[in-house]
Structure formats: structure tokens, C-alpha cells
Motif scaffolding. Structure first.
Motif, short mmCIF file in Angstrom:
data_model
loop_
_atom_site.label_atom_id
_atom_site.label_comp_id
_atom_site.label_asym_id
_atom_site.label_seq_id
_atom_site.Cartn_x
_atom_site.Cartn_y
_atom_site.Cartn_z
N GLY A 127 0.80 -1.21 0.00
CA GLY A 127 0.00 0.00 0.00
C GLY A 127 0.84 1.26 0.00
N ALA A 128 0.54 2.17 0.93
CA ALA A 128 1.20 3.48 0.97
C ALA A 128 2.68 3.39 1.30
CB ALA A 128 0.50 4.38 1.99
N GLY A 177 -2.19 3.01 -0.78
CA GLY A 177 -1.42 3.90 -1.63
C GLY A 177 -1.88 3.76 -3.05
N GLU A 178 -0.94 3.60 -3.97
CA GLU A 178 -1.30 3.35 -5.37
C GLU A 178 -2.07 2.03 -5.49
OE1 GLU A 178 0.98 2.56 -9.64
OE2 GLU A 178 2.00 3.68 -8.05
N HIS A 179 -1.73 1.08 -4.62
CA HIS A 179 -2.42 -0.21 -4.58
C HIS A 179 -2.95 -0.45 -3.17
CE1 HIS A 179 0.95 -0.69 -7.57
NE2 HIS A 179 -0.09 -0.96 -8.32
N GLU A 180 -3.98 -1.28 -3.06
CA GLU A 180 -4.50 -1.67 -1.74
C GLU A 180 -3.58 -2.71 -1.13
OE1 GLU A 180 -8.46 -3.58 0.44
OE2 GLU A 180 -8.49 -3.12 -1.70
N ALA A 181 -3.18 -2.49 0.11
CA ALA A 181 -2.23 -3.38 0.77
C ALA A 181 -2.85 -4.74 1.10
CB ALA A 181 -1.71 -2.73 2.05
N GLU A 182 -1.99 -5.75 1.17
CA GLU A 182 -2.38 -7.09 1.62
C GLU A 182 -1.96 -7.27 3.08
OE1 GLU A 182 -1.69 -10.40 -1.64
OE2 GLU A 182 -0.03 -8.97 -1.66
N THR A 183 -2.78 -7.94 3.85
CA THR A 183 -2.32 -8.36 5.17
C THR A 183 -1.32 -9.50 5.00
OG1 THR A 183 -3.99 -10.07 5.52
CG2 THR A 183 -4.60 -7.80 6.14
N LEU A 184 -0.56 -9.75 6.03
CA LEU A 184 0.41 -10.85 5.98
C LEU A 184 -0.30 -12.19 5.80
CD1 LEU A 184 3.37 -11.59 6.10
CD2 LEU A 184 3.24 -11.52 8.61
N ARG A 185 -1.46 -12.33 6.43
CA ARG A 185 -2.22 -13.57 6.28
C ARG A 185 -2.67 -13.75 4.83
NH1 ARG A 185 -4.91 -16.39 10.19
NH2 ARG A 185 -4.95 -14.57 11.59
N GLU A 186 -3.21 -12.69 4.22
CA GLU A 186 -3.66 -12.76 2.83
C GLU A 186 -2.51 -13.09 1.89
OE1 GLU A 186 -7.30 -9.48 3.19
OE2 GLU A 186 -5.32 -8.88 2.48
#
Length: 217
Positions: free
Chosen positions: A86-87, A119-128
Motif C-alpha cells: 500500500g502506501a 497507496g497506489e495499490h491496496e495493501a495485503e495483510t500478511l495472512r492474505e
């Protein structure tokens, strides 16, 4: 059983200055290109059935250096991408803690369900992210078409695979290296990964530059 050569891409300019890449598409720098060429030479006699790569160019360029001398095509799989931050992406590691102190603390604590600001992209959680990585590797090896396959990918992907093979959760500190252009050997047997050899960079010994470790510990 399938033998898996899990390979991290060569160095980029952002690796060299500790700038977080994630899903941002950064090419290899000159050092990374030399590392990739050395990797390709070292693996030339390996009986690979396929060479897969993340769709990000730093991994794809590295995979090409392995596949092209053998007359093979690189098979691109988006599931082998690095984690999306993400950001945080594009920022120097040293600056993240100042701008996003709470999110940075959750990241460093390896909070498996924490999500960085978008940010430019939606962040992933560590689990995802970890689930995506293991599902992708499983999908590739369970096709039953390959006895030995190279997967050229990213530091975070290597970490997920190592932890899955060793049965070590993310709460445990990372006490293993993840080097640029390293060869990491695993086996897929009876539905799970097994670690065989980790962190081989012997093919880089004649280069002037040292392979960098993944900075996120």
C-alpha cells in the motif's frame, strides 16, 4: 515428488538504497543483471521442466536469464508477486516509521492481520499474502507435470515458503537469509513443502558485489 528451485530476483536500485518496492515495478540494476547472468550460467545443467516468474520485471528479467540460454519460455504467474504494501511502497524504510508510526509498528510486530494504509495499490495483510503464496505454489506443483521447476520471485514469497516448509509461524523472528539471486531448494511431497537447501549464492562468488539480504526482518 516435485523439486522446487525458489529463486529471488537480482538486485534493483531500490534494493541497494533500502526503498520498499512491493507491487511497484522496478527493473534490475546493473548489479542485478550480472547476478541474473551468473545465475543462468550456474543452472544451465539443471534438468528444469519449467521456469515460472512473477509478472514484475525484476523477477521476469531474472527468470529470462535462466530460461533463455536453455531455449525455454518463462511462464508468468501473477500469484508469485511480492506482497503489496500500500502506501509504504516507494518509501525509504527509514521514513516509513516517521510518517506511519502505528502501521509501521504493526508491520514490525508481524501482526498477521494488519493492513497498511492504501497507496497506489491496496495493501495485503500478511495472512492474505501468505495464503496467496502457498496457494500459488501448490497450484503449480500439483499439476503433476513437472519433476523440477524454477520459481523466480521475491523476498517475501521466499519467506512464506520457508516458514511453511519449516512449520515456523510469523511470530518467530526471521533468523534466515533471503539473498538477491539466491537458489533455495525445496521438495513438494505428500501435499507439503520440505526444505532441502537454503540461501545458495555460490554462483555469485566471482562478482565484485555482495548479494543483499531482504531488509524486512
Amino acid at each position: 515428488m516435485t523439486e522446487v528451485l525458489l529463486i529471488r530476483h537480482g538486485e534493483t536500485a531500490w534494493n541497494a538504497v533500502k526503498r520498499l518496492q512491493g507491487h511497484l515495478d522496478i527493473p534490475l540494476n546493473a548489479t542485478g543483471e550480472r547476478q541474473a547472468a551468473a545465475l543462468g550460467r550456474a543452472l544451465l545443467d539443471e534438468p528444469l521442466d519449467a521456469v515460472f516468474s512473477s509478472d514484475l520485471q525484476r523477477a521476469y528479467q531474472t527468470a529470462q536469464a535462466v530460461a533463455a540460454p536453455r531455449g525455454m519460455q518463462v511462464l508468468v504467474d501473477r500469484g508469485l508477486r511480492e506482497r503489496c504494501y500500500g502506501a509504504f511502497e516507494g518509501m525509504m524504510y527509514a521514513d516509513i516509521s516517521q510518517r506511519y508510526p502505528q502501521a509501521y509498528a504493526a508491520w514490525q510486530a508481524r501482526d498477521i492481520d494488519a493492513r497498511m494504509p492504501q497507496g497506489e495499490h491496496e495493501a495485503e495483510t500478511l495472512r492474505e499474502f501468505s495464503q496467496r503464496v502457498i496457494q500459488t505454489i501448490t497450484r503449480i506443483v500439483e499439476q503433476g507435470r513437472y519433476r523440477k521447476v524454477a520459481l523466480v520471485t521475491h523476498g517475501g514469497v521466499l519467506e512464506c515458503a520457508y516458514r511453511a516448509a519449516q512449520g515456523v509461524g510469523f511470530a518467530h523472528p526471521r533468523d534466515f537469509d533471503i539473498f538477491n539471486a539466491s537458489v533455495n531448494r525445496l521438495q513438494w511431497c505428500k501435499g507439503r513443502l520440505k526444505l532441502v537447501e537454503w540461501g545458495d549464492v555460490s554462483h555469485l562468488e566471482n562478482l565484485d558485489e555482495l548479494a543483499l539480504d531482504e531488509i524486512d526482518r
